[in-house]
Design an enzyme around this catalytic site. Structure first.
Site, PDB file in Angstrom:
ATOM      1  N   GLU A  72      -4.480   0.582  -3.677  1.00  0.00           N
ATOM      2  CA  GLU A  72      -3.099   1.074  -3.674  1.00  0.00           C
ATOM      3  C   GLU A  72      -2.116  -0.089  -3.618  1.00  0.00           C
ATOM      4  OE1 GLU A  72      -3.513   5.490  -1.636  1.00  0.00           O
ATOM      5  OE2 GLU A  72      -3.043   3.762  -0.364  1.00  0.00           O
ATOM      6  N   ASN A  86      -7.427   1.073   0.242  1.00  0.00           N
ATOM      7  CA  ASN A  86      -6.081   0.655   0.626  1.00  0.00           C
ATOM      8  C   ASN A  86      -5.614  -0.523  -0.232  1.00  0.00           C
ATOM      9  OD1 ASN A  86      -6.195   2.589   2.605  1.00  0.00           O
ATOM     10  ND2 ASN A  86      -6.612   1.165   4.270  1.00  0.00           N
ATOM     11  N   ASP A  95       0.836   3.765  -3.151  1.00  0.00           N
ATOM     12  CA  ASP A  95       0.443   5.156  -2.941  1.00  0.00           C
ATOM     13  C   ASP A  95       1.381   6.093  -3.694  1.00  0.00           C
ATOM     14  OD1 ASP A  95      -0.918   7.383  -1.709  1.00  0.00           O
ATOM     15  OD2 ASP A  95       0.764   7.544  -0.327  1.00  0.00           O
ATOM     16  N   GLU A 106       0.835  -1.206   0.000  1.00  0.00           N
ATOM     17  CA  GLU A 106       0.000   0.000   0.000  1.00  0.00           C
ATOM     18  C   GLU A 106       0.867   1.251   0.000  1.00  0.00           C
ATOM     19  OE1 GLU A 106      -2.937   2.404   3.065  1.00  0.00           O
ATOM     20  OE2 GLU A 106      -2.606   0.254   3.371  1.00  0.00           O
TER      21      GLU A 106
END
Length: 325
Positions: free
Chosen positions: A134, A131, A66, A62
């Site tokens: 990502e 989440n 991101d 994640e």
């Protein structure tokens, strides 16, 4: 293209074809390392141990996803809006990568139904999907590289689920969301204008610093105070979500402030003698840890929950109208 064909041929000789087909239908690419995609679906509440005894979940993916998603979307937005200024590009990127948008995308592609988590985490489904999305980007990057991530976002996500032109015009008030969060969780925040300067064309540039419980948080700059505050508020929301040290600092500062304002009781105080609820330092610390955990788990979901509801409702209504016709 050729690599994808080769991977499809290899798939014919595998017994466990379904996971590969599942991720292919979702991303447009056949996984080469299926394990990393499976890890992207593991919420921390369902962590597993590898052969070395280390816990595995999707948090590291994640984190990586991101950053990659920010770069990919910035690349797309930069080329899409050639004549727009930095502030416009930053805001547009923020609208695409913010939690509510990613949650919506995760639902649209069916990713939310694949995330593995314990029952006690079921109330947090609203942001686990974002989440996991990502984390999926992180897995795709490690498995296929940057170009695959960009192709996935352009062809599978933006072209199908996001009207990027309409999205760029939609106002997302991060300052308002931050204020709502601070009021709900009883935090003191301040928006400080740090300085004002001029760019090469003599346009004024404003720089804003946000303090949460006197702890430095996000910073932002823009061609107006409002624009700089919006950017600073967005950076602060990101720190609230992803920076444990910042969270510890603001909760500790808040505890100190509240301790200074607590009433002092004596042994004869009826409130103490009757209820016998004198709290030790350990009790207070345990409560603080519990409060911090609960808040950090829900912070962004609550802060940005309503940001794109109107757009999602409009899209849903439009889809329903098309089906009816």
């Amino acid at each position: 293209m050729f690599g994808n064909i080769t991977d499809k041929i290899r798939l014919l000789f595998r017994k466990d074809k379904e996971p590969y087909l599942c991720f292919y239908r979702m991303t447009g690419f056949y996984p080469r390392n299926i394990d990393i995609y499976k890890q992207a679906l593991l919420h921390k509440s369902s962590s597993i141990k590898n052969e070395k005894g280390r816990l595995l979940n999707n948090e590291r993916l994640e984190f990586l996803g991101d950053a990659i998603l920010d770069a990919v979307v910035a690349d797309i937005v930069y080329k899409r809006f050639e004549k727009k200024r930095e502030g416009f590009l930053t805001n547009t990127r923020s609208k695409i990568v913010q939690r509510e948008t990613l949650n919506h995308i995760a639902v649209q592609i069916g990713l939310d139904k694949l995330v593995k988590f314990t029952t006690r985490q079921s109330s947090h489904n609203s942001y686990m999907g974002g989440n996991a999305f990502e984390a999926l980007i992180g897995a795709l990057y490690l498995d296929r590289g940057y170009r695959a991530c960009k192709k996935f976002m352009e062809e599978r996500i933006i072209s199908q689920y996001l009207d990027i032109d309409k999205l760029s015009r939609k106002e997302v008030n991060f300052k308002s969301k931050l204020i709502e969060w601070s009021q709900k969780n009883k935090f003191q925040i301040a928006f400080n204008l740090v300085n004002q300067s001029l760019d090469d064309e003599l346009n004024p540039i404003f720089n804003t610093q946000i303090l949460v419980e006197n702890v430095p948080a996000g910073t932002g700059k823009g061609y107006s105070k409002k624009e700089s505050q919006q950017e600073a508020a967005h950076e602060t929301l990101k720190k609230i979500k992803s920076d444990p040290q910042f969270i510890d600092a603001i909760f500790a500062s808040k505890a100190e402030r509240e301790k200074d304002t607590e009433p002092v009781y004596t042994e004869d105080s009826p409130s103490v003698m009757e209820t016998n609820e004198v709290k030790t330092t350990v009790d207070v610390r345990e409560e603080l840890i519990t409060e911090r955990y609960d808040d950090t788990e829900r912070i962004i979901a609550e802060a940005e929950e309503a940001a794109f509801k109107e757009e999602i409702q409009e899209k849903t209504s439009a889809d329903s109208e098309e089906e009816r016709i």
